[in-house]
Design an enzyme around this catalytic site. Sequence first.
Site, PDB file in Angstrom:
ATOM      1  N   VAL A 182       0.644  -1.271   0.084  1.00  0.00           N
ATOM      2  CA  VAL A 182      -0.196  -0.117  -0.159  1.00  0.00           C
ATOM      3  C   VAL A 182       0.838   1.221  -0.162  1.00  0.00           C
ATOM      4  CG1 VAL A 182      -1.899  -1.153   1.223  1.00  0.00           C
ATOM      5  CG2 VAL A 182      -0.221   0.047   2.541  1.00  0.00           C
ATOM      6  N   TYR A 195       4.207   7.849  14.547  1.00  0.00           N
ATOM      7  CA  TYR A 195       2.910   7.200  14.678  1.00  0.00           C
ATOM      8  C   TYR A 195       1.784   8.041  15.091  1.00  0.00           C
ATOM      9  CZ  TYR A 195      -0.716   3.712  15.695  1.00  0.00           C
ATOM     10  OH  TYR A 195      -1.965   2.971  15.710  1.00  0.00           O
ATOM     11  N   THR A 232      -4.638  -7.605  19.217  1.00  0.00           N
ATOM     12  CA  THR A 232      -4.487  -8.167  17.786  1.00  0.00           C
ATOM     13  C   THR A 232      -2.901  -8.458  17.822  1.00  0.00           C
ATOM     14  OG1 THR A 232      -3.664  -5.857  16.880  1.00  0.00           O
ATOM     15  CG2 THR A 232      -6.066  -6.443  16.782  1.00  0.00           C
TER      16      THR A 232
END
Length: 246
Positions: free
Chosen positions: A57, A144, A179
């Site tokens: 991506v 981030y 996750t």
Amino acid sequence: MVEQRALVTGGSRGIGRAIAMALSGLGHDVTIMGRTEAALTQAIAEGVAKRGLSVDVTDEKALSQAVADSGPYHILINNAGAAESAPFHTTSLDLFRRMMAVNVESAFIATRTALPGMVKLGSGRIVNVASIAGLKGYPYVSAYCAAKHAIIGMTRALALELAKTRITVNALCPGYTDTDLIAEAANTIAKKTGIPAAKAIEHFAKTNPGGRLITPAEVTNAALWLCSEGASAITGQAITVAGGDL
């Protein structure tokens, strides 16, 4: 419910996989995108989606071509993302650019490519998976945090541009979620500091207002609502899914 075509980037694992599976369960025609062919193949075999696209991506040409060739889409879930940590004084420009590329630029490219198809279809739902790091700061992840703040800004701006259409644009801001991304982060901390990975995960959980990790299902439920007809008046929002007020 009328079948709709949906694209989920970063759809072979974690939150993206959960959202893709739920959309498929509602009878939608779902395509997932990811880097790893094996993970995509397994996800499709397990009913997560009808098809998978192996795409980096961060490659503008490859991403835009894949979205254009496989569309049009009624639903776009920009979930692809990554997190790298470093003290600010050792954060390189390359690290900063990597965070912007995967977390923001990928969503920009996918949305820009998918949007004309949504306009022709007459409606659309764009959901950007951001983070609570887009609403507040955290130490050692300045790049981030900057990226997640940026995607929320893009969400709000585009929502206003499309406010007179039937296309909505929203962001989801999950807290620390159970996750493999969190597991990988905990393992990295363990290697760097000697702190057990389980202790690192415990710290992540305590950072959430509710003192626990959010589940992918909880984020998925919010995404499904934003994709529903009932959320047609909800746009430009950054919705926190963190078990409490930040």
